[in-house]
Design an enzyme around this catalytic site. Structure first.
Site, PDB file in Angstrom:
ATOM      1  N   GLN A  36      32.356  40.720  47.591  1.00 22.46           N
ATOM      2  CA  GLN A  36      31.440  39.617  47.411  1.00 22.46           C
ATOM      3  C   GLN A  36      31.102  39.681  45.837  1.00 22.46           C
ATOM      4  O   GLN A  36      31.092  38.659  45.359  1.00 22.46           O
ATOM      5  CB  GLN A  36      30.127  40.210  48.388  1.00 22.46           C
ATOM      6  CG  GLN A  36      28.952  39.078  48.244  1.00 22.46           C
ATOM      7  CD  GLN A  36      27.818  39.426  49.129  1.00 22.46           C
ATOM      8  OE1 GLN A  36      27.606  40.474  49.310  1.00 22.46           O
ATOM      9  NE2 GLN A  36      27.080  38.402  49.581  1.00 22.46           N
ATOM     10  N   ASP A  51      33.526  37.515  44.351  1.00 25.54           N
ATOM     11  CA  ASP A  51      33.452  36.171  44.907  1.00 25.54           C
ATOM     12  C   ASP A  51      32.382  35.572  43.844  1.00 25.54           C
ATOM     13  O   ASP A  51      32.658  34.297  43.614  1.00 25.54           O
ATOM     14  CB  ASP A  51      33.092  35.993  46.276  1.00 25.54           C
ATOM     15  CG  ASP A  51      32.873  34.916  46.855  1.00 25.54           C
ATOM     16  OD1 ASP A  51      33.824  33.949  46.719  1.00 25.54           O
ATOM     17  OD2 ASP A  51      31.698  34.471  46.924  1.00 25.54           O
ATOM     18  N   HIS A  52      31.412  36.036  43.626  1.00 21.35           N
ATOM     19  CA  HIS A  52      30.173  35.389  42.741  1.00 21.35           C
ATOM     20  C   HIS A  52      30.628  35.316  41.338  1.00 21.35           C
ATOM     21  O   HIS A  52      29.902  34.863  40.670  1.00 21.35           O
ATOM     22  CB  HIS A  52      28.994  36.168  43.271  1.00 21.35           C
ATOM     23  CG  HIS A  52      28.436  36.277  44.496  1.00 21.35           C
ATOM     24  ND1 HIS A  52      27.180  36.806  44.973  1.00 21.35           N
ATOM     25  CD2 HIS A  52      28.972  35.434  45.497  1.00 21.35           C
ATOM     26  CE1 HIS A  52      27.156  36.358  46.200  1.00 21.35           C
ATOM     27  NE2 HIS A  52      28.292  35.967  46.637  1.00 21.35           N
ATOM     28  N   ASP A  53      31.903  35.770  41.011  1.00 18.04           N
ATOM     29  CA  ASP A  53      32.255  35.603  39.729  1.00 18.04           C
ATOM     30  C   ASP A  53      33.187  34.382  39.502  1.00 18.04           C
ATOM     31  O   ASP A  53      33.310  33.924  38.380  1.00 18.04           O
ATOM     32  CB  ASP A  53      33.084  36.782  39.198  1.00 18.04           C
ATOM     33  CG  ASP A  53      33.514  36.941  38.031  1.00 18.04           C
ATOM     34  OD1 ASP A  53      33.009  36.074  37.066  1.00 18.04           O
ATOM     35  OD2 ASP A  53      34.366  37.625  37.444  1.00 18.04           O
TER      36      ASP A  53
END
Length: 717
Positions: A145, A148-150
């Site tokens: 996660q 993913d937020h990168d």
């Protein structure tokens, strides 16, 4: 070994020391000497005289130095020929053609069951399910996660609804059988220049940079980046307790707007702000002439390199298997790094099936230090991190296995995501399916073909699980109309990996392009020597550098442990052998009990009396119980043990020559409070034939075996 001999002589004069403790101290000293002996043989880096390193002398810190050019905050200018590639606001790519119902923009899958109906049939998690076949730790989903937020964010609009129909009588979302309940979903924002014809179908956009560039830490726009900086010494802002800065709304501030989604994610976000500040302090101390901006950019480049290295050297091999990603051959300006719709909207959403149903807090000994928190209560709840800090959550993530990668999701996200049903609660499985339809994703079989895989012709080719085959057939009727997220997760795993063939293909394609199309990839931005050092970065090292956690396995993406031993025949019982060492006893039932006294695994000893357990899904207190045969029937004998860290191997947990804590009891249902009291009274209880299990056993044995025969000391067992 003179140091060891002198210490042994000194201990021999201590009248009150027990033989056991003397042996244990000797064992620790032996390990220290053997390990230092191997270190002494290594020359100091960059020392032309190649003098041996003195014992205990730390190697000087070498600060990696990137090229003079630093990447922009919004991703522009990375590709000199096409400066917008990988930057914010770029459209998602498609590997397979769009499959909107009208060919332009209306939701796909109009002839399929509702997403909630599919979720109920395909994604309900079995109660009590835990662990996975390849021993992946909870860090796989926490890092997944964080990563993913990168790299991607498809923002939802506020005007275009795509509600999910709820089956009448759904026990969570329509308990009154109204037949009109829905789960709300707003459609994703899209490029307004698309969606006006079949030749120009709707295309969603990525609101953040596609590159693995630490944007979840530093932001994807200048305003966010500036708001997170101290502008002194290259450091980033923190709040009390060395936590993330807190905004006016009471939530933590970070480079990505989703940093408060759950407490474990917030902990990892916090860790890398600390890591940035640690590097900033080292850089500033090494060269006082550097400006705040110079320190900040160098520390940022190092942290980004660490995130890249951990992703490719630890995370991806854990999920996909070793050697799946092609070797790096350098930057290629013709490679498009943008995020594929199939990746962000389906393939990479595999992580949702990995989630555990709670968050726990472990100390360095692997035991819980406070009550767990249900995952459903941890969403957008920064008070958990404010009260508990991050250390114990990070230790837990390394010390507990994740769920299996499959189509099943725990209740906290399948029925209670962000609240109770009817009161803001959602179903993540339904959202994943409906989001794929919102984005016009092609069906599972078409996407397989688009990624160079053969189309399947039967449900049995997707999965060997007959029950899943039957579920898919009942829902879809044909293999040519399956939602991509469902089909990809239903596939049998590839050998050596934890994903199916299609998911592996989607992830390999995306991450290879993210690496090869990044001009600032760490192996292209740093010297070969610095890149090699950065490539050895481990998440375990970064955690221990920035927290009070000291007891971690080297690769925190795996959590496993083993306990083994032998049940010996008692020479005093009928059939026993009178010898100095009794024979092993075959066919004895041996149980593994958790700290609540429940049997979690059972085995029988082999022909030599040996047994082995590896069913440890988390660290903590356990018992091994042997049902010892006697003239009056079986009598349970137990040995307490502590699994404190992943990778621990406890051997010689033997029965038949009772160690001091090998005590009969009333079986698996004796009172847990009695066992806890016993453990508290004697924390240094003796295990396994009076030898404390030592996780250094394997290292000591290996190092000892490498010594010359004349210098080798025996390793006591």
């Amino acid at each position: 070994m003179k140091r060891l001999i002198m210490k042994r002589s000194h201990r021999a004069r201590r009248a009150k020391i027990s033989p056991l403790m003397e042996m244990l101290e000797e064992r620790q000293l032996l390990a220290s000497d053997l390990l230092f002996a191997s270190i002494d043989a290594e020359p100091i880096a960059n020392d032309s005289a190649a003098q041996p390193r003195s014992r205990g002398q730390a190697a000087p810190l070498i600060i990696p130095t990137p090229s003079d050019e630093y990447r922009s905050i919004d991703g522009t200018g990375n590709n000199l020929e096409n400066p917008e590639l990988g930057s914010t606001g770029e459209a998602l790519l498609r590997t397979a053609p769009a499959d909107y119902a009208d060919g332009i923009s209306t939701l796909a899958g109009e002839d399929r069951p509702s997403a909630r109906e599919i979720s109920n049939a395909f994604s309900a998690q079995d109660e009590g399910a835990s662990g996975n076949e390849r021993n992946l730790s909870a860090f796989v989903y926490v890092w997944g996660q964080f990563l993913d937020h990168d790299i991607d964010l498809s923002e939802s609009g506020t005007t275009e609804l795509a509600p999910i129909e709820v089956p009448t009588g759904d026990p969570y979302f329509d308990p009154t059988s109204s037949g009109s309940a829905t789960i709300p979903l707003f459609r994703s924002l899209y490029d307004p220049a698309t969606g006006d014809s079949v030749a120009n179908p709707r295309e969603q956009i990525n609101a953040i940079t596609a590159y693995i560039d630490g944007s979840q830490v530093y932001g994807s726009n200048q305003a966010t980046s500036d708001a997170l900086r101290a502008f002194v010494g290259g450091r980033m802002l923190t709040s009390e307790g060395d936590l993330l800065p807190i905004g006016d709304d009471g939530f933590f501030m970070a480079g990505d707007v989703r940093a408060n989604e759950n407490a474990e994610l917030t902990s990892l976000q916090t860790l890398f702000v600390r890591e940035h500040n640690w590097w900033a302090d080292q850089i500033a101390a090494s060269d006082p002439s550097l400006s705040d901006e110079e320190i900040y950019q160098q520390a940022r480049a190092i942290v980004i390199a660490e995130i890249q290295a951990i992703t490719f050297n630890e995370f991806l091999p854990a999920v996909l298997g070793e050697g799946v990603i092609p070797a790096y051959t350098g930057y290629n300006s013709s490679v498009n790094p943008n995020i594929a719709n199939e990746f962000s909207t389906a393939g990479y959403r595999l992580g949702h099936s990995l989630l555990n149903d709670d968050i726990e807090f472990f100390g360095n000994d692997g035991r819980a230090v406070r009550d767990e928190v249900e995952l459903a209560e941890a969403f957008f709840n920064p008070s958990i991190v404010m009260e508990a800090g991050i250390d114990n959550m990070l230790k837990y993530a390394a010390s507990s296995q994740s769920q299996e990668i499959d189509g099943n999701l725990v209740d906290s996200v399948r029925n209670f995501l962000f609240g109770e049903p009817g009161d803001g609660g959602l179903d993540l499985a339904s959202l994943n399916i409906q989001r794929g339809r919102d984005h016009g994703l092609a069906d599972y079989n078409t996407v397989r073909e688009s990624y160079g895989l053969e189309r399947v012709t039967s449900f049995a080719e997707i999965t060997s699980d007959v029950e899943v085959q039957q579920t898919l057939e009942a829902l879809y009727g044909t293999v040519d109309n399956i939602d991509l997220w469902v089909g990809a997760l239903a596939e049998d795993h590839v050998p050596g990996g934890s994903v199916g063939e299609l998911t592996q293909a989607i992830l390999v394609d995306q991450f290879t392009r993210l690496r090869d199309g990044d001009r600032f990839w760490y192996e292209n931005q740093f010297s070969a020597e610095d890149a090699e050092r950065l490539g050895k970065s481990s998440l375990s090292d970064i955690i221990q550098r920035n927290t009070t956690v000291t007891n971690l396995q080297h690769n925190v993406f795996f959590m496993s442990a083993t306990v083994s031993g032998t049940v010996f025949a008692d020479p005093n019982q009928p059939g026993g052998q009178q010898s100095s060492r009794p024979a092993g006893l075959a066919g004895v039932t041996v149980n593994l009990l958790n700290d609540e006294g429940l049997i979690i695994a059972t085995t029988s000893t082999d022909a030599q009396g040996n047994y082995r357990f590896d069913q440890f899904h988390e660290t903590g207190d356990y018992q091994v119980q042997a049902m010892m045969p006697t003239a009056n029937g079986e009598v349970p004998h137990t040995i307490d043990m502590l699994i404190s860290v992943g990778g621990q191997s406890i051997r010689h947990v033997d029965f038949g020559q009772p160690p001091r804590n090998d005590r009969p009891h009333d079986g698996p249902n004796d009172r847990p409070e009695d066992r806890r009291r016993d453990r508290n009274q004697d924390r240094d209880h003796i295990l396994a034939n009076d030898i404390l299990p030592d996780p250094m056993d394997e290292v000591i044995d290996q190092v000892a075996s490498d010594q010359n025969a004349g210098n080798r000391l025996p390793v006591r067992r």
